[in-house]
Design a protein around this motif. Structure first.
Motif, mmCIF file in Angstrom:
data_model
loop_
_atom_site.group_PDB
_atom_site.id
_atom_site.type_symbol
_atom_site.label_atom_id
_atom_site.label_comp_id
_atom_site.label_asym_id
_atom_site.label_seq_id
_atom_site.Cartn_x
_atom_site.Cartn_y
_atom_site.Cartn_z
ATOM 1 N N ILE A 4 0.928 -1.215 -0.006
ATOM 2 C CA ILE A 4 -0.155 -0.138 0.073
ATOM 3 C C ILE A 4 0.762 1.280 -0.052
ATOM 4 N N ARG A 5 1.846 1.286 0.960
ATOM 5 C CA ARG A 5 2.941 2.316 0.816
ATOM 6 C C ARG A 5 3.462 2.748 -0.638
ATOM 7 N N GLY A 6 3.749 1.587 -1.273
ATOM 8 C CA GLY A 6 4.487 1.877 -2.518
ATOM 9 C C GLY A 6 3.456 1.944 -3.698
ATOM 10 N N HIS A 7 2.113 1.792 -3.408
ATOM 11 C CA HIS A 7 1.484 1.982 -4.504
ATOM 12 C C HIS A 7 0.056 2.588 -4.255
ATOM 13 N N ALA A 8 0.126 3.696 -3.271
ATOM 14 C CA ALA A 8 -1.231 4.262 -3.011
ATOM 15 C C ALA A 8 -1.949 4.846 -4.027
ATOM 16 N N ALA A 9 -1.067 5.235 -5.195
ATOM 17 C CA ALA A 9 -2.002 5.856 -6.336
ATOM 18 C C ALA A 9 -2.741 4.648 -7.048
ATOM 19 N N ASN A 10 -2.377 3.579 -6.875
ATOM 20 C CA ASN A 10 -3.120 2.502 -7.548
ATOM 21 C C ASN A 10 -4.227 1.846 -7.050
ATOM 22 N N VAL A 43 0.634 5.196 6.717
ATOM 23 C CA VAL A 43 0.243 4.634 5.372
ATOM 24 C C VAL A 43 -1.212 4.642 5.216
ATOM 25 N N ILE A 44 -1.939 4.196 6.107
ATOM 26 C CA ILE A 44 -3.508 4.231 5.788
ATOM 27 C C ILE A 44 -4.008 5.623 5.418
ATOM 28 N N ALA A 45 -3.509 6.623 6.299
ATOM 29 C CA ALA A 45 -4.058 7.963 5.983
ATOM 30 C C ALA A 45 -3.622 8.523 4.669
ATOM 31 N N ALA A 46 -2.398 8.059 4.237
ATOM 32 C CA ALA A 46 -1.731 8.391 3.112
ATOM 33 C C ALA A 46 -2.636 7.966 1.882
ATOM 34 N N ALA A 47 -2.987 6.511 1.942
ATOM 35 C CA ALA A 47 -3.706 5.734 0.947
ATOM 36 C C ALA A 47 -5.218 6.422 0.784
ATOM 37 N N MET A 48 -5.758 6.867 1.800
ATOM 38 C CA MET A 48 -7.130 7.294 1.975
ATOM 39 C C MET A 48 -6.961 8.698 1.333
ATOM 40 N N GLU A 49 -6.094 9.659 1.446
ATOM 41 C CA GLU A 49 -5.799 10.807 1.105
ATOM 42 C C GLU A 49 -5.692 10.695 -0.473
ATOM 43 N N ALA A 50 -4.770 9.714 -1.058
ATOM 44 C CA ALA A 50 -4.589 9.589 -2.310
ATOM 45 C C ALA A 50 -5.915 9.100 -3.084
ATOM 46 N N GLN A 51 -6.828 8.611 -2.540
ATOM 47 C CA GLN A 51 -8.042 7.903 -3.026
ATOM 48 C C GLN A 51 -9.359 8.336 -2.689
ATOM 49 N N PRO A 52 -9.433 9.645 -2.432
ATOM 50 C CA PRO A 52 -10.464 10.194 -1.864
ATOM 51 C C PRO A 52 -11.803 10.042 -2.097
ATOM 52 N N GLU A 53 -12.146 9.771 -3.507
ATOM 53 C CA GLU A 53 -13.300 9.348 -4.036
ATOM 54 C C GLU A 53 -13.686 8.001 -4.067
ATOM 55 N N GLN A 54 -12.799 7.047 -3.346
ATOM 56 C CA GLN A 54 -13.146 5.687 -3.532
ATOM 57 C C GLN A 54 -13.738 5.255 -2.212
ATOM 58 N N VAL A 55 -15.021 5.137 -2.190
ATOM 59 C CA VAL A 55 -15.785 4.850 -1.060
ATOM 60 C C VAL A 55 -15.183 3.772 -0.305
ATOM 61 N N ILE A 56 -15.062 2.500 -0.904
ATOM 62 C CA ILE A 56 -14.615 1.324 -0.545
ATOM 63 C C ILE A 56 -13.055 1.442 0.065
ATOM 64 N N ILE A 57 -12.401 2.180 -0.366
ATOM 65 C CA ILE A 57 -11.146 2.619 0.387
ATOM 66 C C ILE A 57 -11.250 3.232 1.565
ATOM 67 N N GLN A 58 -11.948 4.147 1.574
ATOM 68 C CA GLN A 58 -12.307 5.006 2.596
ATOM 69 C C GLN A 58 -12.927 4.239 3.755
ATOM 70 N N THR A 59 -13.858 3.354 3.344
ATOM 71 C CA THR A 59 -14.400 2.395 4.520
ATOM 72 C C THR A 59 -13.287 1.393 5.098
ATOM 73 N N HIS A 60 -12.535 0.870 4.194
ATOM 74 C CA HIS A 60 -11.614 -0.192 4.923
ATOM 75 C C HIS A 60 -10.722 0.662 5.603
ATOM 76 N N GLY A 61 -10.019 1.915 5.193
ATOM 77 C CA GLY A 61 -9.347 2.706 6.055
ATOM 78 C C GLY A 61 -10.160 3.145 7.346
ATOM 79 N N LEU A 62 -11.256 3.392 7.349
ATOM 80 C CA LEU A 62 -11.914 4.081 8.525
ATOM 81 C C LEU A 62 -12.011 2.685 9.434
ATOM 82 N N ALA A 63 -12.354 1.398 8.899
ATOM 83 C CA ALA A 63 -12.445 0.094 9.831
ATOM 84 C C ALA A 63 -10.951 -0.130 10.501
ATOM 85 N N LEU A 64 -10.205 0.306 9.861
ATOM 86 C CA LEU A 64 -8.641 0.124 10.183
ATOM 87 C C LEU A 64 -8.409 0.896 11.617
#
Length: 165
Positions: A4-10, A43-64
């Motif tokens: 995730i750290r290496g591919h947050a934009a993917n 890493v989780i915060a950065a991944a969420m920041e990189a993909q703010p429009e992706q509800v599933i990514i946001q939800t997984h990050g929030l659950a973590l």
């Protein structure tokens, strides 16, 4: 976490990576401890920041965030990594996105629960919730999902928690 750290934009790597970490962390306290030790909060915060429009990514990050904030030593680390502000942004953004649809309820629930756990015995984190607009976001979630008892309950408990820290 390294993937995730290496591919947050993917989007695919981030979504599936967060889903896997979520499954591991929710299943096992040692996995949660290991996740916390490897600097996952940032890493989780950065991944969420990189993909703010992706509800599933946001939800997984929030659950973590919710799960990792369930123990005291991790709360401040998560807060310092921006978990409170990222959580409120996810709640607010999803509330304005028509595309969120049915997934928004789960996002709002995970966000409210994360804010609750982040605020346990932490006046600083409670103040962060208020400063980030968390009170308005929680009230908005309660209005939008007024028939959803578990969601309204966690929002009420979170508001109660931050009013006493």
């Amino acid at each position: 976490i390294a993937a995730i750290r290496g591919h947050a934009a993917n989007e695919r790597i981030t979504q599936h990576g967060l889903a896997l970490v979520r499954r591991l962390v929710e299943a096992s306290t040692p996995c949660a401890d290991g996740c916390a030790r490897c600097g996952s909060a940032a890493v989780i915060a950065a991944a969420m920041e990189a993909q703010p429009e992706q509800v599933i990514i946001q939800t997984h990050g929030l659950a973590l965030f919710r799960r990792l904030a369930s123990t005291d030593p991790r709360r401040m680390e998560l807060a310092l990594a921006g978990a409170v502000e990222r959580t409120v942004r996810a709640m607010t953004m999803a509330a304005t996105e028509a595309a969120a649809g049915d997934n928004d309820r789960e996002l709002q629930f995970q966000a409210a629960a994360a804010l609750h756990n982040l605020s346990i015995e932490s006046e600083k984190n409670g103040d962060r919730v208020g400063a980030a607009g968390g009170i308005a976001a929680l009230l908005q979630a309660m209005r939008r999902f007024e028939e959803d008892e578990p969601l309204v309950d966690v929002c009420c408990r979170t508001l109660h928690r931050i009013s006493y820290v």
